[in-house]
Design an enzyme around this catalytic site. Structure first.
Site, PDB file in Angstrom:
ATOM      1  N   ALA A 117     -36.675  10.749  15.431  1.00 38.02           N
ATOM      2  CA  ALA A 117     -35.963  10.399  14.195  1.00 38.02           C
ATOM      3  C   ALA A 117     -36.539   9.180  13.491  1.00 38.02           C
ATOM      4  CB  ALA A 117     -34.478  10.160  14.505  1.00 38.02           C
ATOM      5  N   GLY A 122     -37.210  14.317  11.089  1.00 39.28           N
ATOM      6  CA  GLY A 122     -36.118  13.743  11.863  1.00 39.28           C
ATOM      7  C   GLY A 122     -35.431  12.592  11.171  1.00 39.28           C
ATOM      8  N   SER A 249     -41.346  26.839  14.238  1.00 43.49           N
ATOM      9  CA  SER A 249     -42.472  26.796  13.304  1.00 43.49           C
ATOM     10  C   SER A 249     -42.967  28.208  13.042  1.00 43.49           C
ATOM     11  CB  SER A 249     -43.619  25.963  13.877  1.00 43.49           C
ATOM     12  OG  SER A 249     -44.777  26.067  13.074  1.00 43.49           O
ATOM     13  N   TYR A 296     -50.336  23.710  20.409  1.00 45.54           N
ATOM     14  CA  TYR A 296     -49.155  23.430  19.591  1.00 45.54           C
ATOM     15  C   TYR A 296     -48.382  24.712  19.309  1.00 45.54           C
ATOM     16  CZ  TYR A 296     -46.325  22.252  15.509  1.00 45.54           C
ATOM     17  OH  TYR A 296     -45.282  22.100  14.628  1.00 45.54           O
TER      18      TYR A 296
END
Length: 451
Positions: A117, A122, A249, A296
């Site tokens: 965050a 975030g 994603s 990823y």
């Protein structure tokens, strides 16, 4: 069909189906495509990284501490952002003392934890939720001091948040965070959990490792969050209307342009690497040699499979709403901080004016907050998207900007995940292998789980 592919993230434009007005963009778009695809997918040579980085750059942009000096967490994160991951991410001496009497600060507001965050998605989600005055936000971050500074800079309302140390690349840090959170909130339950933090290292020639020996992308993006969610479920099921969102994603969904047409595709294979424990020298979940961009994408597949398994195993008995979401292409996010300067300047323009997949950090943060706050998002097991969800080509309209590619604007809808993400036998294996990898015991897990 001939197409312009937004590398790794957004969408494609079928040139044969577009109006003549689009032809004038072709030379620029084609040039941008070639450069951008290269920036995303070209594997770097496998070389010794740290030695070369130091010897070829006699005047680095920051000062390394001497052997006698002690590295603070801020120094380590500066190193991590600019050049190289430190050998160790979390030190016992940096363990936070638990905050207490949090109930007095929280008041009647709902309690929400957001990982990662301190920047981008975030941070803007934290701001959006705090601004409603209905939430008290726990910013779970690697760099506590940085998070405090950016929270003030962005204008987080005073008394609406606290910052707690969480290093997802160290499983003991995850456990320490959970203990500190419980001490802070005392008897009240956790209402919502947002797993947002991620690392992305597409150009690295060799893997970086977490403190526990996992490849960094899989260790931080998936395994750290897997442990965190499971350690908090028993507490969350005491809250009415609890929600847990793990950010997904399109790069992990092969039924999208960014995930299906841009090399490499996410592919967990037979999970040979994760089944063997996933620790060094194992570099990938499928047991194959390291490929940063694929690492990823694989971690994002595991994130979305985890949501599906959480829903299947726990929703009926706990009432917790589990979901994933794709916020759009946040082309200016710190996730791309390791890319070259020219790429960081050109990529947002390319995504905004060529593919239509672009969304600003503020709007993306509001989208993530919507998944937690909107009464229409109470269905569990959903993958949320906006404005076409990047499963369609970008379409040009009178505004002169492409639409329908998951970018800015549009309404929220239930998106469709790829067959690979929905593969139940593989998802069950990911769950069991992940549980073993992080050392999660049956006693620590929430009661009422379906097998």
């Amino acid at each position: 069909p001939w197409s312009l592919v937004a590398p790794g993230i957004a969408t494609a434009v079928d040139l044969r189906k577009q109006p003549k007005t689009m032809v004038r963009f072709l030379p620029v778009a084609a040039a941008a495509l070639v450069a951008t695809v290269s920036g995303f997918t070209s594997p770097a040579p496998r070389v010794t990284r740290m030695q070369n980085a130091v010897t070829t750059s006699p005047t680095p942009s920051f000062n390394f501490p001497s052997v006698e000096e002690k590295c603070s967490s801020t120094q380590l994160n500066e190193m991590m952002t600019q050049m190289e991951l430190p050998e160790q991410l979390y030190f016992k001496k940096e363990k936070e003392l638990p905050k207490v009497l949090g109930g007095l600060q929280i008041g009647l507001r709902k309690l929400v934890v957001i990982t990662g965050a301190s920047s981008g998605l975030g941070l803007n989600c934290a701001k959006a939720l705090a601004d409603t005055n209905g939430y008290f936000v726990v910013m779970a971050c690697r760099d506590v001091e940085k998070a405090k500074k950016v929270a003030k800079k962005i204008g987080m309302p005073e008394g609406s948040y606290t910052v707690m140390k969480l290093e997802l690349g160290n499983l003991q840090s995850v456990r320490d965070f959970v203990a500190n959170l419980k001490a802070f909130k005392s008897a009240r339950p956790l209402n919502h959990l947002i797993c947002n933090a991620a690392v992305y290292k597409p150009k690295e020639p060799e893997p970086a490792w977490t403190d526990d020996g996992f490849e960094m992308s899989m260790g931080v993006n998936h395994l750290g969050h897997f442990l965190l969610v499971n350690l908090l479920l028993e507490d969350m099921k005491r809250a009415k209307g609890a929600r847990c969102c793990i950010v997904g994603s399109i790069t992990g969904n092969t039924n999208t342009v960014g995930g299906g047409l841009v090399y490499p595709q996410a592919d967990l294979g037979d999970l040979k690497g994760l089944a063997s424990g996933g620790k060094k020298p194992i570099e990938m979940a499928d047991g194959k040699p390291f490929f940063g961009a694929k690492a990823y994408k694989d971690s994002k597949v595991c994130n979305m499979m985890t949501v599906s398994e959480l829903h299947r195993r726990y929703h009926e008995s706990t009432g917790i709403v589990f979901s994933s979401m794709y916020p759009g292409c946040i082309a200016e996010t710190a996730l791309f901080r390791e890319k070259r300067p020219w790429f960081r300047k050109a990529f947002p323009w390319f995504m905004k004016y060529v593919t239509g997949g672009y969304v600003g950090e503020k709007e993306a943060g509001e989208r993530l907050a919507q998944v937690i706050d909107d009464p229409s998002c109470t269905k569990s097991g959903v993958y949320w998207s906006w404005n076409g969800g990047a499963q369609t080509v970008g379409r040009w309209d009178k505004s002169g900007k492409p639409k329908g590619a998951g970018g800015s604007g549009g309404e929220i809808f239930e998106n469709t995940q790829s067959d690979a993400v929905k593969d139940l036998p593989t998802a069950m294996k990911v769950w069991e292998y992940s549980k073993a990898a992080v050392g999660l015991s049956d006693k620590e897990m929430a009661k009422g789980m379906k097998p």
